[in-house]
Design an enzyme around this catalytic site. Structure first.
Site, PDB file in Angstrom:
ATOM      1  N   GLY A 132       0.838  -1.202   0.000  1.00 56.71           N
ATOM      2  CA  GLY A 132       0.000   0.000   0.000  1.00 56.71           C
ATOM      3  C   GLY A 132       0.868   1.244   0.000  1.00 56.71           C
ATOM      4  N   SER A 134       1.558   3.663  -3.400  1.00 57.86           N
ATOM      5  CA  SER A 134       1.122   4.751  -4.282  1.00 57.86           C
ATOM      6  C   SER A 134      -0.294   5.200  -3.968  1.00 57.86           C
ATOM      7  CB  SER A 134       1.153   4.293  -5.737  1.00 57.86           C
ATOM      8  OG  SER A 134       2.441   3.954  -6.117  1.00 57.86           O
ATOM      9  N   SER A 165      -0.707  -4.114  -5.996  1.00 55.62           N
ATOM     10  CA  SER A 165      -0.515  -5.358  -6.759  1.00 55.62           C
ATOM     11  C   SER A 165      -1.195  -6.504  -6.041  1.00 55.62           C
ATOM     12  CB  SER A 165       0.971  -5.684  -6.896  1.00 55.62           C
ATOM     13  OG  SER A 165       1.646  -4.613  -7.461  1.00 55.62           O
ATOM     14  N   GLU A 247      12.863  -4.184  -3.465  1.00 54.82           N
ATOM     15  CA  GLU A 247      11.987  -4.351  -4.627  1.00 54.82           C
ATOM     16  C   GLU A 247      12.781  -4.211  -5.918  1.00 54.82           C
ATOM     17  OE1 GLU A 247       8.884  -1.412  -5.114  1.00 54.82           O
ATOM     18  OE2 GLU A 247       7.802  -2.687  -6.515  1.00 54.82           O
ATOM     19  N   SER A 379       9.647   4.513 -11.350  1.00 57.82           N
ATOM     20  CA  SER A 379       9.788   4.529 -12.804  1.00 57.82           C
ATOM     21  C   SER A 379      11.254   4.676 -13.197  1.00 57.82           C
ATOM     22  CB  SER A 379       8.985   5.690 -13.384  1.00 57.82           C
ATOM     23  OG  SER A 379       9.563   6.912 -12.968  1.00 57.82           O
TER      24      SER A 379
END
Lengths: 398, 358
Positions: A132, A134, A165, A247, A379
């Site tokens: 949890g 974004s 996700s 990650e 990103s």
């Protein structure tokens, strides 16, 4: 150092024997790279058995401490284990965000009670975690999270997360929440939330690939026990960023889905099949040159991952170079998919129905889904910022 | 910077732009995709396009068309491409060019007025596999009857008339006896079909000779490049607007120099693409001898540029660019189909190389 190889070779023999005894041969190479995207399906009897065996052994999380259900192996032993698994086409049935990100972070920051409660079920693959992080207005600017955890006898959480996700399949969520509105980074805390708690609602987001691996997650007056705070109030940004490093390193290749998406039929073989074979060469010279460039980049990436793994022995954990790995991994994954659909021509652009082989349709979805690889987990642009600022020290204010 | 247009062309372009923005925005394509009509386009919108005379842009005035040529057709297709309008115009125009270039006076009289009036959808069927391969046609005509298969025929679901490449030339085949059509559902949600001909009655295109197939596919490629030009331009503009509106780190995304430079590069590529596409269309209208080369330049640049822009569109939108709710995915998916159609960038680079002794 001269005697170092011996104990490792001893472990290799042990691992080889154990795998020979326990890995169901019918599962050879049957790892499903898209399961994280398409949702958990029913396990076959052999898959369930393999998962339970690996879970009990702790080898799904080989370097985690044995006292919490991990394998207790050294990094060198873990590498040998993965080599031995690759040798026979065995794969790790224990995965997900609990393994890749949350577990390593909790081992570092969690209390004794939190580790004892949460780590063993992750090691056995029994509990699914989701992230949890974004929010609609906290994407690249993650520290802008507004989901608020009010202080009561419990925390009372209100707000909205997005890009959760597997949120619709998850049992628990590790979340960045705001406990202090006065400080941007310093007002964030790291909280563990049950997904079946009253007030938690998930709505799947339909992607361009037709799949819905992400959700919007809404929290309305969700009561969360105080014991579910990891670290201190206000320490969430530090813990959360540490988790992102885990990650990134998992997304860059190796165990991550980016690495798995690179598996499959080699492009060169595919090109000969679809575009023609001219005396052992890919008939289309232009395409051939681009496939060669891609292949070389992949080799260089593999060598770099190996070099990084060796470096990591003298290092405490993932570092800013994980940003480089993530970006290269993303670029290679996407380039591979673009080349694959170009090779297949119109046959690689099917959506569903008659006229397309199953692997062709799968390739198309992989191509579309792969566009996310350079967006999620920070990103490419954000990783470049990390590289410029943390590695190169650029733009530091005097 | 644009090609020099005459008054009629300026009017045509402005009308097409206005119509596409008012009557056929991307939302109309989305509705069509969700409704999934069997013909693969919105019939009301197609009727409106025909009423404006677009189906007759290539048809000579003697056959009730506008006789305007390829640059004019490209102007219309560019405006349709901007909004991803699901229109059978491009396919119909490709078939029209074959009849105009290769049809006997009788064939032209029989088909062109009806096409110009928008009475029917026509299409060009060349490829038999997933790649553009005009040199590998196996469909044969014996005793006036066609047997063979054609893959990924655009607008095949609704076409009443097929211009079909066979081993010895181009043939007109009407939908009906000996023709069966199987839809192929592709990422762009447009009409593509696998068409089987079994002893189908034919009418051979009487003029044009051996060079006809190349002339026709060149025109189809140039028209496709015009549609791609519209897509690239519009995708670029949408990203530009998004970057100006999206706030992160307390500032709009367009304030970051790294992103400014990426946009600047894309605009640069699009300008080159426009020159190449308009150059090819003008070369066709001028009946220049180097049309093949001009078309290869256009289609190769169109392919590379739209590839870049469609990827950047998703990336620069970020997470929302991955969602079906936003339009970026539509551009990405349609882009790959048009990149492959009538020769991808690699195919056209190869032909360009041969034409220039490289």
């Amino acid at each position: 150092m001269a005697d170092a190889p011996e104990p490792i070779e001893g472990f290799r023999a042990e691992a080889r024997a154990w795998l020979a005894e326990h890995f169901p041969p019918e599962l050879k190479g049957k790892d499903n790279a898209m399961s994280a995207v398409e949702g958990p399906g029913e396990l076959t009897e052999a898959e369930a058995r393999w998962k339970a065996t690996m879970g009990a052994k702790g080898w799904g999380v080989p370097t985690w401490p044995a006292q919490y259900g991990g394998g207790g192996l050294s990094r060198a032993e873990a590498r040998v284990l993965s080599e031995e698994m690759a040798r026979i086409g065995a794969w790790n049935p224990i995965g997900g965000m609990g393994v890749m990100m949350f577990g390593p972070t909790l081992l570092e920051y969690g209390s004794e009670a939190q580790k004892a409660e949460h780590i063993p079920p992750i090691a056995r693959g029994e509990v699914r975690w989701c992230q949890g992080y974004s929010e609609p207005n906290a994407g690249s600017d993650l520290a802008n999270v507004q989901t608020f955890a009010a202080d009561d006898d419990h925390y009372v959480v209100n707000g909205q997360k997005t890009w959760t996700s597997g949120g619709q399949w998850a049992d628990k969520c590790f979340a960045l929440v705001r406990t202090d509105k006065g400080h941007k980074h310093g007002g964030i805390s790291f909280l563990l939330i049950d997904m079946d708690a009253p007030g938690v609602e998930t709505r799947p987001i339909r992607l361009i690939s037709g799949q819905s691996p992400f959700c919007e997650t809404f929290f309305t007056d969700v009561r969360v026990p105080k014991a579910n705070l990891v670290g201190r109030e206000g320490q969430g940004w530090e813990i959360g960023t540490r988790l992102l490093q885990h990650e990134r390193s998992s997304l860059s290749g190796g165990g991550g889905s980016a690495g798995r998406m690179l598996a499959g039929k080699p492009l060169a073989a595919m090109a000969k099949e679809y575009r023609g074979d001219a005396d052992g060469r890919i008939a289309d010279a232009d395409l051939r040159g681009r496939i060669v460039r891609h292949e070389m980049e992949m080799r260089a990436f593999a060598l770099t991952l190996r070099r990084a793994a060796l470096d990591a022995k003298s290092n405490s954990g993932p570092s800013a170079t994980s940003s480089i790995m993530k970006n290269v991994g993303a670029r290679i994954t996407q380039e591979r998919a673009e080349l694959a659909i170009e090779i297949m021509g119109m046959q690689g652009l099917g959506w569903e129905g008659e006229g397309f082989a199953e692997e062709e349709l799968a390739q198309t979805r992989t191509w579309l889904w792969g566009k996310a690889v350079s967006i999620y987990g920070g990103s490419t642009e954000i990783q470049n910022n990390v590289i410029a600022k943390r590695i190169l020290g650029m733009g530091a204010k005097a | 910077m644009m090609a020099v247009l005459d008054e009629d062309q300026v009017m045509l372009r402005d009308m097409a732009r206005e119509w596409a923005d008012n009557e056929a925005p991307v939302a109309a394509f989305r509705r069509m995709r969700d409704a999934a009509p069997p013909e693969g386009y919105d019939a009301d919108l197609w009727r409106a396009q025909a009423e404006m005379g677009w189906a007759g842009v290539l048809v000579p005035e003697a056959q009730s068309g506008a006789g305007m040529g390829y640059l004019s057709l490209g102007l219309v297709l560019e405006q349709l491409g901007r909004n991803l309008v699901a229109s059978p115009l491009a396919a119909t125009a490709a078939a029209t060019s074959a009849i105009v270039l290769g049809g006997t006076p009788e064939q032209q009289a029989a088909w062109l007025p009806r096409i110009a009036a928008g009475e029917l959808v026509a299409t060009l069927a060349v490829d038999e596999g997933p790649h553009f391969a005009p040199d590998r046609v196996a469909a044969r005509v014996e005793g006036g009857r066609l047997t063979g298969t054609k893959a990924f025929v655009a607008e095949g679901d609704s076409a009443a008339l097929f211009v079909v490449a066979a081993t010895d030339g181009l043939y007109l085949v009407e939908r009906g006896e000996g023709v069966s059509v199987a839809s192929r559902r592709m990422v762009d949600a447009r009409s593509h079909a696998f068409v089987t001909f079994e002893n189908a009655p034919t009418d051979r295109l009487g003029e044009g000779g051996e060079a006809l197939l190349q002339a026709v596919t060149d025109r189809a490629a140039a028209a496709t490049a015009a549609e791609m030009l519209g897509m690239a331009t519009s995708a670029f503009e949408q990203v530009n607007d998004y970057l100006k509106g999206r706030v992160q780190f307390g500032q709009t995304l367009d304030s970051f120099q790294a992103l400014q430079h990426r946009m600047a590069r894309m605009l640069t590529e699009i300008e080159l693409m426009r020159s190449a596409v308009e150059g090819a269309l003008e070369a066709i209208d001028a009946k220049r001898s180097d049309v093949g080369q001009a078309v290869s330049l256009a289609k190769a640049l169109a392919g590379d540029t739209l590839h870049l822009v469609s990827r950047e569109m998703v990336q620069l939108y970020g997470g929302v660019g991955m969602t079906d709710e936003y339009d970026a995915g539509f551009y990405l998916k349609r882009a790959r189909v048009l990149e492959a159609m009538w020769g991808n960038a690699a195919w056209h680079r190869e032909r360009f190389a041969r034409a220039n002794g490289m």
